[in-house]
Enzyme design. Structure first.
Site, mmCIF file in Angstrom:
data_model
loop_
_atom_site.group_PDB
_atom_site.id
_atom_site.type_symbol
_atom_site.label_atom_id
_atom_site.label_comp_id
_atom_site.label_asym_id
_atom_site.label_seq_id
_atom_site.Cartn_x
_atom_site.Cartn_y
_atom_site.Cartn_z
ATOM 1 C CG ASP A 31 -0.399 -0.126 2.366
ATOM 2 O OD1 ASP A 31 0.719 -0.697 2.609
ATOM 3 O OD2 ASP A 31 -0.939 0.459 3.603
ATOM 4 C CG ASP B 179 2.605 1.646 7.543
ATOM 5 O OD1 ASP B 179 1.807 2.897 7.371
ATOM 6 O OD2 ASP B 179 2.141 0.722 6.985
#
Length: 291
Positions: free
Chosen positions: A65, A201
């Site tokens: 992603d 992240d």
């Protein structure tokens, strides 16, 4: 002045409201793309954000992603007859990923691609910092260099309008004017450069706190509202991002990487602002200007 365009603020898979992670940072001629989720090339081209004006791309980690849109962006640059060098920062496996994909797809870029660990020019620096995810990952710190400017208000107050005198003061020279010695340190002011930090992240992480202290804006992983399993997947809850912003004394927190399970995100912002009032939750295609 720095502008940040939130091209994609979602996580994992796209939703009706949020595309996959991608952030365009503009600073007077230097355009930087941070992460490149699937569909980023479409967003850049559809909204006329200048895909070929991107000079630097920074990828935080190799999860799809965040990186699956990179091949499309580079291919579009080639189709648009790009000539300028493209600089890429990212994890160690990124180069192999790209060139293996080029080989299998028979794509040969018409421009040079240079992989770098950091970037430095006369206006900005880009460096990386360690984040805490489930695979090798890194955040990005973009810093404007401090600039020395003439104090125009003081010049006007003292009625100093001779451009030759002003030029010498700008050059750091002492100059005589109307029988008075004008020292440059009395007429020059330092404009502090802006700082932008992006985590990609990450779970709550001391290395992030240490690296983003005092930044003008922190764009932080806020995948979940309040899930104990967040750390299992290497992510942060909204309250984690707010606590890090508070501890690091940042000026503004932008919550991003929102899980597609959440259609209503009003509670996210409420929870964050209880801890760190200067929190925002940008929508896709919104932008902010840092001066």
């Amino acid at each position: 002045m720095i502008q940040i365009f939130f091209l994609g603020t979602g996580a994992g898979s796209p939703s009706k409201k949020r595309k996959l992670p991608a952030f365009l940072v503009r600073r007077e001629g230097v355009n930087i793309l941070l992460d490149c989720g699937e569909g980023t090339q479409y967003t850049l081209m559809n909204y006329k954000l200048g895909i070929n004006s991107i000079k630097i791309i920074g990828i935080s980690h190799m999860h799809g992603d965040h990186v699956f849109g990179l091949l499309g962006v580079i291919a579009s640059m080639g189709l648009l007859d790009r000539k300028e060098t493209l600089y890429i920062l990212g994890p160690r496996k990124l180069k192999d990923f790209l060139y293996t994909s080029f080989e299998y797809s028979k794509f040969n870029p018409s421009f040079k691609i240079e992989f770098i660990d950091n970037y430095n020019d006369e206006n900005i620096t880009i460096s990386t910092f360690k984040t805490c995810h489930t695979i090798e990952s890194q955040g990005y710190l973009i810093m404007e260099k401090d600039r020395v400017k003439i104090d125009e208000e003081k010049l006007e107050k003292e009625k100093i309008r001779d451009w030759r005198v002003i030029r010498k003061l700008k050059e750091g020279k002492t100059v005589e004017y109307n029988g008075k010695l004008l020292k440059p340190e009395d007429y020059l002011v330092i404009k502090r450069g802006s700082k932008v930090a992006y985590t990609g992240d990450t779970m709550p992480c001391q290395s992030v706190v240490d690296s983003v202290k005092g930044v003008d804006i922190l764009i932080h992983d806020s995948t979940f509202l309040d899930e104990p399993s967040a750390y299992t997947y290497g992510h942060s809850n909204v309250t984690d991002a707010a606590k890090i912003a508070l501890e690091a004394s940042v000026k503004l927190l932008a919550l991003t990487h929102i899980s597609p399970r959440y259609e209503d995100v009003s509670e996210h912002l409420k929870m964050a602002r209880r801890i760190f009032p200067k929190s925002i939750l940008p929508d896709d295609l919104s932008y902010i200007t840092i001066k």
